[in-house]
Write an enzyme that holds these catalytic residues in place. Structure first.
Site, short mmCIF file in Angstrom:
data_model
loop_
_atom_site.label_atom_id
_atom_site.label_comp_id
_atom_site.label_asym_id
_atom_site.label_seq_id
_atom_site.Cartn_x
_atom_site.Cartn_y
_atom_site.Cartn_z
N ASP A 118 2.46 20.58 17.59
CA ASP A 118 1.95 19.48 18.40
C ASP A 118 1.24 20.09 19.61
O ASP A 118 1.20 21.31 19.77
CB ASP A 118 3.07 18.52 18.79
N GLY A 120 1.87 19.43 22.85
CA GLY A 120 2.65 19.43 24.08
C GLY A 120 2.54 18.13 24.86
O GLY A 120 3.30 17.90 25.80
N GLY A 121 1.59 17.29 24.47
CA GLY A 121 1.37 16.05 25.21
C GLY A 121 2.62 15.20 25.28
O GLY A 121 3.04 14.79 26.38
N ASP A 172 -3.20 14.69 23.74
CA ASP A 172 -3.44 13.26 23.95
C ASP A 172 -2.49 12.72 25.00
O ASP A 172 -1.47 13.34 25.33
CB ASP A 172 -3.28 12.47 22.64
N GLN A 226 -4.87 6.69 18.99
CA GLN A 226 -3.97 5.96 19.88
C GLN A 226 -4.40 4.50 19.91
O GLN A 226 -5.17 4.06 19.04
CB GLN A 226 -4.00 6.59 21.29
N GLY A 253 1.65 7.47 19.33
CA GLY A 253 2.01 6.32 20.13
C GLY A 253 2.80 5.26 19.40
O GLY A 253 2.94 4.14 19.89
N ASP A 303 6.95 13.68 10.77
CA ASP A 303 7.94 14.56 11.41
C ASP A 303 8.87 13.67 12.18
O ASP A 303 8.47 12.60 12.67
CB ASP A 303 7.28 15.54 12.38
N CYS A 341 23.80 13.60 -4.13
CA CYS A 341 23.07 14.70 -3.49
C CYS A 341 23.52 16.04 -4.05
O CYS A 341 24.70 16.26 -4.32
CB CYS A 341 23.32 14.66 -1.98
N CYS A 343 22.90 19.04 -2.44
CA CYS A 343 22.81 20.08 -1.40
C CYS A 343 24.10 20.88 -1.34
O CYS A 343 25.14 20.49 -1.87
CB CYS A 343 22.50 19.46 -0.04
N CYS A 346 27.15 18.97 -0.03
CA CYS A 346 27.73 18.01 -0.98
C CYS A 346 28.34 18.70 -2.19
O CYS A 346 29.30 18.20 -2.77
CB CYS A 346 26.68 16.98 -1.40
N HIS A 372 22.62 18.83 4.97
CA HIS A 372 22.61 17.63 4.13
C HIS A 372 21.49 16.68 4.51
O HIS A 372 20.74 16.20 3.65
CB HIS A 372 23.94 16.88 4.18
#
Lengths: 411, 411
Positions: A118, A120-121, A172, A226, A253, A303, A341, A343, A346, A372
């Site tokens: 990103d 940093g905004g 931004d 935005q 945003g 993300d 699951c 993983c 689990c 998990h």
């Protein structure tokens, strides 16, 4: 198959490395391929200098050069093809110049797959202290030691160039929710101007016209749309940002406190103004339900800190909904967190054991929970991709939403 | 090849399980085989109901049912064949009865390899509050919530039976160092009386004469030799403890602050009074140098929190000595922690990255450091075993001690 029109080609470009001129064959492999669409959802492949990301994709958040609570081998085993790094944090500690001297973020951290950074905004607006925003950029004090810093659009491009991520984001302005229409409009237009400056700066870097050490010459740059929850502002922002021209477009945003339906609606209204042949990234979202809903509205990348942060608090995402492992009813529960699951957590451990570790304050509680939750998120994306490939996304979506609402949200 | 004389045989014994009589074929496989000796060092195999432990062995400490900072898959990958669990902690939380209902500590934790449990004695003396020691046992307040508890020799046998460890330890009194000769003598004799009560209790359990739920009918029991740093008291303790008769013998009350030479000397004076065909376990030691020195004095088993605790503080053990990753000189050091190490941390990450994670307070710093330190300890044990097998232990010992003293002890 539509192929990305904005792929980078810098073959034989010059760039400076550590102060001395080096002729470099910039084998940039950035390219987005849209393979298939189904019920609004898109199946794609994002090619980057560090490998392919299958979209729709979820990017675990690796704020300070590590995904909190997980080792990279476990992040890989969970199925992550790309992680996110935070420019604000890495700029403050250990510093982008130190990372550049180590060969960039990939070599510094040992994570060899794609990385998106990103700008940093968001952190300047959410973490830093005593910030002043001007047309030039942002001045603020570090949340770590109070030291004063300035971030400008140009500076965040340079920092991300030194980090050498595969995808850099423009700087931004992040508006608090709620904001008036005028505030949203003014802020959005400033973000567009900043985006233009970011693009110009990157072009100078790519042309080798600066002293900045480029850790990853094949780095792509995404613009950010935005405009709050206002359809017309979103449209204006999308069109202005497209006019500048980027390798991909993010929606910023959102997921900042607005009603969930308004978020979904804004996503739908925004994606319709974005080019079909380039990736779309919804920043900072969201719950498993959000992922599915926004994929159906044309989003390719996500993300969110939810799977990792909630894991540390004992909240686990499962195919039947969420559960909080602190709950006394799990004290003698020999079942795995999620029988569906596969993983490590689990496969090997019971809810009773995980509850014990959490109550005892053991670090392995956070680690097992994180493993998990990441697996659940990444498995969900895999199932989404499979559903699109089979033309069954809408069926999947309905079943998924029914299934994850089964458990009471007891946290 | 000498074979252990104290192997357990309860075939077709009766014991109670959850209150109802069950005929059980106790397929106890406990057995110690001394394979070879070389320059005072012993190569052996400890067979337990959950597998074989190659000795000399190091047992990572898994206090609360987990090795701090590590997942069990990583503990396995580091080469651990056995871990230690703390009776005091597990008794208080989540409780031995809960663990017994889950099928014992192996099933509860998901660790399928051998487990040794201490008796809780050391923690009662080091952690618990307002303790009163009488001939009957110890009364104390929990360090967690101040609740009052009593531990007697019989009770610690019952608790460990419920935990179902492969090796249980007798309840002993842990004397602070320094102590007068009279204090050491009195305390040692009480520990011998307690050891006798522990053995009697276990025999009743094995005979099925109690209501205690045995999670591991093949559990062995080790006696503990006390006596401070007094050779004659150690001898008396060893002889009295042998006279009771156990499947193995530990040396307690060392590594508590006495000069290192006095510790080595006491180990040497004690092991000579222990049976050659049974395992010898030095409790709570020690540094890598301690392991090598005490192996040369006839010790087969070790446990210590050093590799895991120091990892969390940033202190790393290497083939060239210790280093503290916080040190500013590692900020731009691209080398692995130990170029001679093949662990995940050393294969993948640099000192610069590990320093960054530590300074940033990331959990993965502790995890990566723990993985390395455990690997270093377990690799050292493996090299010790190989050296003994090749009749080259003394050469190994001299080279090892020279090598690990190379770096300054900068922590």
């Amino acid at each position: 198959m539509l192929s990305g029109s904005a792929s980078i080609d810098h073959t034989n470009a010059y760039f400076r490395h550590g102060g001395s001129h080096i002729i470099n064959r910039l084998s940039s492999s950035y390219r987005f391929a849209l393979l298939q669409t189904d019920a609004g959802a898109r199946l794609g492949e994002l090619h980057t200098p560090h490998g392919v990301v299958h979209t729709p994709a979820f990017m675990p958040v690796g704020t300070q050069g590590t995904v909190k609570g997980a080792l990279f081998k476990d992040v890989e085993e969970a199925g992550a093809e790309i992680v996110l790094g935070n420019t604000y944090h890495l700029f403050l500690r250990p510093g982008d110049e130190l990372i550049a001297r180590r060969g960039g973020l990939h070599r510094f951290t040992g994570w060899g797959r794609p990385i998106l950074t990103d700008s940093g905004g968001f952190q300047v607006f959410s973490l830093a202290e005593r910030r002043t925003i001007t047309e030039e950029g942002a001045e603020f004090q570090s949340h770590l030691d109070g030291s004063r810093h300035q971030l400008t659009p140009e500076r965040t491009v340079d920092i991300q160039a030194r980090l050498g991520s595969d995808i850099a984001m423009v700087f931004d302005e992040c508006l608090a929710y709620p904001a008036t229409r005028d505030e949203a409009a003014e802020s959005m237009r400033r973000s567009v101007r900043w985006a233009g400056r970011c693009r110009q700066r990157l072009e100078r870097l790519r042309a080798g016209a600066t002293e900045v050490l480029l850790a990853n010459p094949g780095q792509a740059q995404f613009g950010i749309v935005q405009g709050g929850v206002h359809a017309d502002l979103r449209r204006e922002s999308a069109e202005s940002t497209r006019a500048i021209g980027f390798e991909g477009y993010a929606i910023g945003g959102l997921s900042v406190g607005e009603p969930i339906d308004l978020m979904y609606q804004t996503v739908a209204e925004t994606t319709r103004h974005l080019p079909a042949d380039q990736p779309r990234y919804l920043m900072g979202a969201g719950t498993p339900e959000d992922l599915v809903e926004c994929v159906s509205r044309g989003i390719d990348m996500f993300d969110c800190v939810l799977p990792t942060r909630n894991a540390r608090n004992g909240q686990l995402f499962t195919s039947q909904g969420r559960l909080n492992i602190r709950n006394a009813r799990f004290a003698e529960d020999d079942d795995p967190v999620d029988p569906a699951c596969g993983c490590y957590t689990c496969r090997r451990h019971s809810r009773a054991y995980l509850r014990h570790l959490h109550m005892a304050g053991e670090m392995s509680a956070a680690a097992l929970n994180t493993l998990h939750n990441l697996t659940f998120y990444l498995d969900t994306m895999k199932r989404i991709r499979e559903a699109i490939a089979f033309g069954a996304f809408d069926t999947f979506r309905q079943e998924f939403l029914r299934s994850v609402s089964r458990l009471s949200q007891d946290s």
